[in-house]
Design a protein around this motif. Structure first.
Motif, short mmCIF file in Angstrom:
data_model
loop_
_atom_site.label_atom_id
_atom_site.label_comp_id
_atom_site.label_asym_id
_atom_site.label_seq_id
_atom_site.Cartn_x
_atom_site.Cartn_y
_atom_site.Cartn_z
N VAL A 195 0.83 -1.21 0.00
CA VAL A 195 0.00 0.00 0.00
C VAL A 195 0.86 1.26 0.00
O VAL A 195 0.62 2.21 -0.75
CB VAL A 195 -0.95 0.00 1.22
CG1 VAL A 195 -1.67 1.34 1.33
CG2 VAL A 195 -1.95 -1.14 1.11
N ILE A 196 1.90 1.28 0.83
CA ILE A 196 2.70 2.49 1.01
C ILE A 196 3.62 2.76 -0.19
O ILE A 196 3.80 3.90 -0.61
CB ILE A 196 3.53 2.39 2.32
CG1 ILE A 196 2.58 2.31 3.54
CG2 ILE A 196 4.46 3.59 2.45
CD1 ILE A 196 3.29 1.96 4.83
N ILE B 98 -13.88 -2.98 -6.59
CA ILE B 98 -13.07 -1.83 -6.17
C ILE B 98 -12.14 -1.41 -7.32
O ILE B 98 -12.01 -0.22 -7.63
CB ILE B 98 -12.27 -2.18 -4.90
CG1 ILE B 98 -13.21 -2.32 -3.70
CG2 ILE B 98 -11.22 -1.09 -4.62
CD1 ILE B 98 -12.54 -2.84 -2.44
N VAL B 99 -11.49 -2.38 -7.96
CA VAL B 99 -10.60 -2.07 -9.08
C VAL B 99 -11.38 -1.43 -10.22
O VAL B 99 -10.91 -0.48 -10.86
CB VAL B 99 -9.87 -3.35 -9.57
CG1 VAL B 99 -9.07 -3.06 -10.84
CG2 VAL B 99 -8.96 -3.91 -8.49
N ALA B 100 -12.59 -1.94 -10.47
CA ALA B 100 -13.39 -1.45 -11.59
C ALA B 100 -13.88 -0.02 -11.39
O ALA B 100 -14.30 0.63 -12.36
CB ALA B 100 -14.59 -2.38 -11.82
N THR B 101 -13.85 0.51 -10.16
CA THR B 101 -14.25 1.90 -9.94
C THR B 101 -13.27 2.87 -10.61
O THR B 101 -13.61 4.04 -10.84
CB THR B 101 -14.32 2.24 -8.44
OG1 THR B 101 -13.04 2.01 -7.83
CG2 THR B 101 -15.37 1.40 -7.73
N ASP B 102 -12.07 2.41 -10.89
CA ASP B 102 -11.07 3.21 -11.58
C ASP B 102 -11.18 2.93 -13.08
O ASP B 102 -10.86 1.83 -13.53
CB ASP B 102 -9.68 2.85 -11.07
CG ASP B 102 -8.57 3.67 -11.71
OD1 ASP B 102 -8.88 4.51 -12.57
OD2 ASP B 102 -7.40 3.45 -11.34
N ASP B 103 -11.65 3.90 -13.85
CA ASP B 103 -11.86 3.68 -15.28
C ASP B 103 -10.65 4.10 -16.12
O ASP B 103 -10.74 4.16 -17.36
CB ASP B 103 -13.11 4.40 -15.77
CG ASP B 103 -13.07 5.91 -15.49
OD1 ASP B 103 -12.03 6.39 -15.02
OD2 ASP B 103 -14.08 6.57 -15.76
N SER B 104 -9.52 4.35 -15.47
CA SER B 104 -8.30 4.68 -16.22
C SER B 104 -7.71 3.42 -16.83
O SER B 104 -8.06 2.29 -16.46
CB SER B 104 -7.27 5.34 -15.31
OG SER B 104 -6.81 4.42 -14.33
N THR B 105 -6.80 3.59 -17.75
CA THR B 105 -6.22 2.46 -18.48
C THR B 105 -5.39 1.57 -17.56
O THR B 105 -5.50 0.34 -17.60
CB THR B 105 -5.33 2.96 -19.64
OG1 THR B 105 -6.10 3.81 -20.47
CG2 THR B 105 -4.80 1.78 -20.44
N GLY C 58 -7.79 -1.47 -3.57
CA GLY C 58 -7.99 -2.89 -3.29
C GLY C 58 -7.00 -3.41 -2.27
O GLY C 58 -7.36 -4.14 -1.34
N LEU C 59 -5.74 -3.04 -2.43
CA LEU C 59 -4.70 -3.45 -1.47
C LEU C 59 -4.97 -2.84 -0.09
O LEU C 59 -4.80 -3.50 0.94
CB LEU C 59 -3.33 -3.02 -1.98
CG LEU C 59 -2.80 -3.80 -3.19
CD1 LEU C 59 -1.62 -3.07 -3.82
CD2 LEU C 59 -2.39 -5.21 -2.78
#
Length: 456
Positions: free
Chosen positions: A342-343, A409-416, A425-426
């Motif tokens: 995460v960090i 959670i990953v899918a909330t980010d619509d960037s490439t 997510g982590l």
């Protein structure tokens, strides 16, 4: 076949089906980007290759105590092996994502019977002084799968194609079927009880609505809320039914043992984070770090292999040192690994990710099998099959939700490159591990206080 060889062969034969299920699951994780292009489906849709399998496992697990008490173990094993074999064969020829999911459902039925059967065989036949080691052996069979799966899938996808993930499993399942048919015990069932079909159906509805709901978390708020409402309604009906049923399919009464219930909660969190990271890391390596599916497999393999070997070591530590030290050390190592993820995520490279996953997998191997073994010790012998059923049910439910929630959670980010999605997510997994550590500290503090009172 000599009696002394039958127990380990029975453990391996039943474990091979679980091994096959996890190998395919982790192998398919590295194929997602290719399958999305092949079948023209979204990230949320392709993850059902994993989620559908885990959902069926979750629904099958409540049956394990009933099946263990009412049917010969050998007959159960043969049914499980044939179901798994049919699913693998179907997936090898699947012309579409829908047929691929049907095959995974059949594999879920096979593994859903065989996984708890393996642990019930150990609990029934293992000498008390070797229980930790033999439970570790059972976990070793299934724990080797994440070491093999990603690299197995990566190699096949990059060379002869993803269908060979299933084709090469067929000989292994046939060998397990031949060996298990001779080694798994055939004594008469211990009882004959009425099957609680209503209770099983209601439990299945709860798990299904929750998993479906979480799969809509990022894409359709209405369906998410609607599914949660249906799940809550099913919970209410289940509570009413179980209150008026003499022999429910899941014996929730054993949760009155608070220590057992806390072990079960810890196990749920542990499995959630394991499956969450097993989904996150190979996809993160490919999508964010722009590596091949083969490289994604190589990233996971060393940690998963070390974790598999460490499961037996963790069981031996339990037999000789007790539960506290290996379990707490394991969760601390997992938490540390995820905290570093995460960090320092932006500063990491594939080699550092591999090392961090080694640390995480070693901690998981020390903690997870021993949490289950130690939790079952707090139940009377007559309730251990029911306890095993709850552990395995919660294990698969946690895995299915781990995949669904983390992918949402990953899918909330619509960037490439989806950096924020992977980062969140982590972070979610790290927060859960801190809760897990708090639960376990409370468990062992309570156990120490109880032991002190008994000594006085």
């Amino acid at each position: 076949m000599k009696k002394s060889f039958k127990l380990p062969i029975a453990i391996f034969s039943t474990g091979i089906l679980s091994f096959g299920g996890v190998v395919i699951e982790t192998a398919m994780n590295v194929t997602f980007p290719k399958l999305m292009n092949l079948f023209s489906v979204s990230f949320a849709q392709v993850q059902w290759i994993t989620t559908s399998y885990l959902l069926v496992l979750t629904i099958m697990m409540p049956l394990s105590a009933f099946l263990n008490k009412n049917f010969q173990a050998r007959k159960l094993f043969v049914i499980a092996a044939l179901s798994f074999l049919a699913g693998v064969s179907l997936d090898a020829m699947a012309p579409s994502l829908m047929w691929l999911l049907v095959g995974r459902l059949l594999q879920g039925v096979g593994t859903g019977i065989s996984l708890p059967l393996m642990f019930n065989i150990v609990l029934a036949e293992a000498p008390a002084q070797k229980l930790g080691m033999l439970m570790g052996l059972g976990n070793f069979v299934t724990a080797t799968a994440p070491a093999i799966g990603p690299i197995y899938g990566g190699v096949l996808v990059e060379t002869i194609g993803w269908r060979w993930i299933f084709i090469l499993m067929i000989p292994l399942i046939l060998i397990a079927l031949a060996a298990g048919s001779q080694a798994v015990r055939t004594e008469r069932p211990s009882s004959s009880t009425k099957f609680d079909f209503v209770g099983w159906s209601l439990a299945g509805m709860i798990f299904t609505f929750l998993i479906i709901g979480f799969s809509f978390l990022s894409s359709n708020v209405f369906m998410f809320v609607f599914s949660l409402i249906l799940a809550l309604g099913s919970m209410g009906l289940t509570a009413f039914h179980y209150h008026h049923t003499a022999v429910p399919v899941l014996n929730w009464k054993i949760l009155k043992s608070r220590t057992f219930a806390l072990h079960l909660s810890s196990y749920f969190i542990g499995q959630f984070t394991v499956l969450g990271l097993s989904f996150l890391i190979p996809n993160m390596v490919q999508v964010f770090f722009k590596q091949t599916s083969f490289q994604a497999g190589l990233t996971m393999a060393p940690g998963a292999l070390l974790g598999a070997l460490a499961t037996i070591f963790g069981g031996v530590l339990l037999d000789h040192l007790g539960a506290k030290k290996p379990i707490l050390l394991g969760v601390v190592l997992q938490t540390l690994a995820v905290a570093i993820f995460v960090i320092f995520l932006k500063q990491l490279n594939v080699s550092l990710i591999t090392l961090l996953f080694i640390l995480f997998a070693f901690g998981q191997a020390l903690s997870m099998p021993n949490i289950m073994t130690n939790g079952l010790r707090y139940l009377p012998v007559k309730d251990q099959a029911d306890g095993n059923a709850l552990f395995n049910t919660f294990q698969q439910f946690a895995g299915a939700n781990g995949t669904a929630i983390i992918s949402a959670i990953v899918a909330t980010d619509d960037s490439t490159r989806k950096f924020l999605g992977f980062h969140y997510g982590l972070g979610f997994c790290g927060g859960l591990l801190l809760i897990d550590l708090f639960i376990l500290l409370r468990v062992f503090k309570k156990s120490a206080q109880k032991a002190k009172i008994n000594n006085h």
